[in-house]
Design a protein around this motif. Structure first.
Motif, PDB file in Angstrom:
ATOM      1  N   GLU A  19       0.830  -1.205   0.000  1.00 23.42           N
ATOM      2  CA  GLU A  19       0.000   0.000   0.000  1.00 23.42           C
ATOM      3  C   GLU A  19       0.868   1.260   0.000  1.00 23.42           C
ATOM      4  N   ASN A  20       0.580   2.144  -0.938  1.00 19.34           N
ATOM      5  CA  ASN A  20       1.135   3.495  -0.916  1.00 19.34           C
ATOM      6  C   ASN A  20       0.111   4.381  -1.633  1.00 19.34           C
ATOM      7  N   GLU A  21       0.422   5.644  -1.779  1.00 13.31           N
ATOM      8  CA  GLU A  21      -0.559   6.574  -2.341  1.00 13.31           C
ATOM      9  C   GLU A  21      -1.009   6.158  -3.742  1.00 13.31           C
ATOM     10  N   VAL A  22      -0.047   5.757  -4.574  1.00  8.35           N
ATOM     11  CA  VAL A  22      -0.369   5.376  -5.959  1.00  8.35           C
ATOM     12  C   VAL A  22      -1.168   4.076  -5.994  1.00  8.35           C
ATOM     13  N   SER A  23      -0.676   3.058  -5.276  1.00 15.40           N
ATOM     14  CA  SER A  23      -1.315   1.737  -5.370  1.00 15.40           C
ATOM     15  C   SER A  23      -2.724   1.739  -4.788  1.00 15.40           C
ATOM     16  N   LEU A  24      -2.947   2.535  -3.743  1.00 15.42           N
ATOM     17  CA  LEU A  24      -4.283   2.600  -3.139  1.00 15.42           C
ATOM     18  C   LEU A  24      -5.281   3.324  -4.047  1.00 15.42           C
ATOM     19  N   MET A  25      -4.874   4.474  -4.599  1.00 14.93           N
ATOM     20  CA  MET A  25      -5.783   5.202  -5.490  1.00 14.93           C
ATOM     21  C   MET A  25      -6.038   4.427  -6.785  1.00 14.93           C
ATOM     22  N   SER A  26      -5.040   3.637  -7.208  1.00 17.14           N
ATOM     23  CA  SER A  26      -5.201   2.837  -8.427  1.00 17.14           C
ATOM     24  C   SER A  26      -6.167   1.677  -8.232  1.00 17.14           C
ATOM     25  N   TYR A  27      -6.521   1.431  -6.972  1.00 23.30           N
ATOM     26  CA  TYR A  27      -7.583   0.471  -6.648  1.00 23.30           C
ATOM     27  C   TYR A  27      -8.891   1.197  -6.347  1.00 23.30           C
ATOM     28  N   ASP A  28      -8.811   2.256  -5.539  1.00 27.96           N
ATOM     29  CA  ASP A  28     -10.027   2.924  -5.061  1.00 27.96           C
ATOM     30  C   ASP A  28     -10.808   3.607  -6.185  1.00 27.96           C
ATOM     31  N   VAL A  29     -10.106   4.232  -7.123  1.00 31.47           N
ATOM     32  CA  VAL A  29     -10.815   4.951  -8.198  1.00 31.47           C
ATOM     33  C   VAL A  29     -11.536   3.968  -9.134  1.00 31.47           C
ATOM     34  N   PRO A  30     -10.863   2.920  -9.620  1.00 32.99           N
ATOM     35  CA  PRO A  30     -11.598   1.948 -10.442  1.00 32.99           C
ATOM     36  C   PRO A  30     -12.770   1.302  -9.696  1.00 32.99           C
ATOM     37  N   LYS A  31     -12.570   0.986  -8.408  1.00 28.55           N
ATOM     38  CA  LYS A  31     -13.655   0.375  -7.637  1.00 28.55           C
ATOM     39  C   LYS A  31     -14.860   1.312  -7.585  1.00 28.55           C
ATOM     40  N   MET A  32     -14.595   2.599  -7.405  1.00 29.77           N
ATOM     41  CA  MET A  32     -15.684   3.581  -7.353  1.00 29.77           C
ATOM     42  C   MET A  32     -16.474   3.585  -8.663  1.00 29.77           C
ATOM     43  N   ILE A  33     -15.773   3.601  -9.794  1.00 31.45           N
ATOM     44  CA  ILE A  33     -16.453   3.628 -11.096  1.00 31.45           C
ATOM     45  C   ILE A  33     -17.163   2.303 -11.344  1.00 31.45           C
ATOM     46  N   ASN A  34     -16.538   1.216 -10.922  1.00 32.14           N
ATOM     47  CA  ASN A  34     -17.170  -0.099 -11.040  1.00 32.14           C
ATOM     48  C   ASN A  34     -18.488  -0.128 -10.264  1.00 32.14           C
ATOM     49  N   ASP A  35     -18.469   0.438  -9.048  1.00 33.00           N
ATOM     50  CA  ASP A  35     -19.674   0.478  -8.213  1.00 33.00           C
ATOM     51  C   ASP A  35     -20.767   1.352  -8.839  1.00 33.00           C
ATOM     52  N   GLN A  36     -20.361   2.311  -9.677  1.00 31.39           N
ATOM     53  CA  GLN A  36     -21.328   3.193 -10.346  1.00 31.39           C
ATOM     54  C   GLN A  36     -21.863   2.596 -11.654  1.00 31.39           C
ATOM     55  N   GLY A  37     -21.418   1.379 -11.966  1.00 26.07           N
ATOM     56  CA  GLY A  37     -21.901   0.735 -13.186  1.00 26.07           C
ATOM     57  C   GLY A  37     -21.050   0.994 -14.408  1.00 26.07           C
ATOM     58  N   GLY A  38     -19.883   1.609 -14.192  1.00 22.57           N
ATOM     59  CA  GLY A  38     -18.957   1.796 -15.313  1.00 22.57           C
ATOM     60  C   GLY A  38     -18.269   0.490 -15.662  1.00 22.57           C
ATOM     61  N   GLN A  39     -17.744   0.419 -16.876  1.00 19.57           N
ATOM     62  CA  GLN A  39     -16.966  -0.746 -17.304  1.00 19.57           C
ATOM     63  C   GLN A  39     -15.496  -0.380 -17.190  1.00 19.57           C
ATOM     64  N   ILE A  40     -14.747  -1.165 -16.454  1.00 15.70           N
ATOM     65  CA  ILE A  40     -13.347  -0.813 -16.243  1.00 15.70           C
ATOM     66  C   ILE A  40     -12.409  -1.980 -16.553  1.00 15.70           C
ATOM     67  N   ARG A  41     -11.191  -1.614 -16.864  1.00 15.50           N
ATOM     68  CA  ARG A  41     -10.070  -2.547 -16.958  1.00 15.50           C
ATOM     69  C   ARG A  41      -8.902  -1.873 -16.256  1.00 15.50           C
ATOM     70  N   ILE A  42      -8.072  -2.667 -15.593  1.00 13.67           N
ATOM     71  CA  ILE A  42      -6.852  -2.145 -14.964  1.00 13.67           C
ATOM     72  C   ILE A  42      -5.651  -2.850 -15.602  1.00 13.67           C
ATOM     73  N   PHE A  43      -4.621  -2.091 -15.916  1.00 15.89           N
ATOM     74  CA  PHE A  43      -3.364  -2.646 -16.414  1.00 15.89           C
ATOM     75  C   PHE A  43      -2.228  -2.212 -15.504  1.00 15.89           C
ATOM     76  N   MET A  44      -1.314  -3.128 -15.229  1.00 16.20           N
ATOM     77  CA  MET A  44      -0.110  -2.809 -14.451  1.00 16.20           C
ATOM     78  C   MET A  44       1.012  -3.745 -14.896  1.00 16.20           C
ATOM     79  N   PRO A  45       2.269  -3.424 -14.587  1.00 15.29           N
ATOM     80  CA  PRO A  45       3.360  -4.361 -14.906  1.00 15.29           C
ATOM     81  C   PRO A  45       3.293  -5.584 -13.989  1.00 15.29           C
ATOM     82  N   ARG A  46       3.786  -6.711 -14.512  1.00 12.08           N
ATOM     83  CA  ARG A  46       3.838  -7.934 -13.697  1.00 12.08           C
ATOM     84  C   ARG A  46       5.249  -8.046 -13.112  1.00 12.08           C
TER      85      ARG A  46
END
Length: 268
Positions: A19-46
């Motif tokens: 957890e840090n500022e970037v990793s938390l917001m990169s989860y919280d913002v998509p989750k918020m849009i997902n909860d609003q009925g938006g269609q989302i995809r997340i990409f990150m390096p492996r």
């Protein structure tokens, strides 16, 4: 935001990394849009420090297998996917043995930055775009988080400028105070110019330190979010004078409404 398609591209995302500022917001913002009925995809390096077994990553054969050219070298692209438990959110991982097998994110155990971080960022940007093309998934917004994702707006506006898939897509960049010491490889600008990106578009990369990379990213974005309360005054002033629509810092307990309104009123 119902049925809006938003692609989140991030350096780091929880629960896959600490957890840090970037990793938390990169989860919280998509989750918020997902909860609003938006269609989302997340990409990150492996990165190699992501536990594939625990997080149930698996390779997507139909998306893997192409080679991406970075600085005149062919680099195989491997795509893996996982789902965030309980959220029904799919996360795509951009992988390559040469760039992402090592057991850390940006620096070795001594804290020394990897010398090829610039090439990793270029590979990540190209890998995201090529995978989205294969998915044939047209995003309304691409929202970029973290400096490892910072090449994406530059490549979309130049290298991929004729891709019809992204002709209506808007790019939002969240700017964080999380940075790195020193610079990336001083040859970075030449590696980006190798892909036909004009010198004047990336003049900031002559000295590829954190602030200059972010400045180049901001200038290739359609809108900007100041995502850290303690962002440097020089970057804050740059964003405010960039002519881009921007959202000033909003504390975590109030971000949902502010981000949604920003998407609706300033971006879409």
């Amino acid at each position: 935001m119902k049925d809006k398609r938003i692609l989140y591209v991030s350096s780091e995302v929880v629960p896959y990394l600490a957890e840090n500022e970037v990793s938390l917001m990169s989860y919280d913002v998509p989750k918020m849009i997902n909860d609003q009925g938006g269609q989302i995809r997340i990409f990150m390096p492996r990165y190699g420090n992501i536990n594939e077994r625990r997080h149930q990553l698996h390779e997507v054969i139909r998306l893997s297998g192409m080679n991406l050219v970075v600085n005149d070298l062919d680099m195989p692209l491997i795509i893996k996917v996982a789902s965030i438990p309980k959220e029904r959110i799919q996360v795509y991982f951009i992988d390559n043995d040469e760039y992402f097998k090592r057991k850390a994110t940006f620096a070795d155990e001594e804290g020394v930055m990897y010398p090829d971080n610039d090439e990793r960022a270029i590979f990540f940007a190209k890998g995201v775009v090529e995978t989205v093309k294969k998915l044939n998934w047209v995003p309304d917004i691409i929202h970029v988080h973290g400096w490892m994702a910072a090449m994406l707006p530059i490549y979309l506006k130049h290298f991929y400028k004729n891709e019809a898939l992204f002709s209506e897509t808007k790019i939002v960049t969240s700017v964080y105070s999380q940075s790195f010491e020193g610079t990336l490889d001083v040859e970075m600008i030449n590696k980006v110019k190798f892909d036909g990106i004009p010198n004047e578009a990336i003049a900031d990369l002559e000295i590829p330190d954190y602030e200059n990379i972010i400045k180049a990213t901001v200038m290739h974005s359609d809108a900007v979010i100041i995502a850290s309360e303690n962002l440097s005054s020089s970057l804050t002033k740059f964003i405010e004078s960039s002519g881009k629509p921007f959202l000033s810092f909003v504390p975590k307990d109030k971000f949902a409404e502010a981000y949604t309104n920003f998407y609706k009123n300033e971006v879409l």
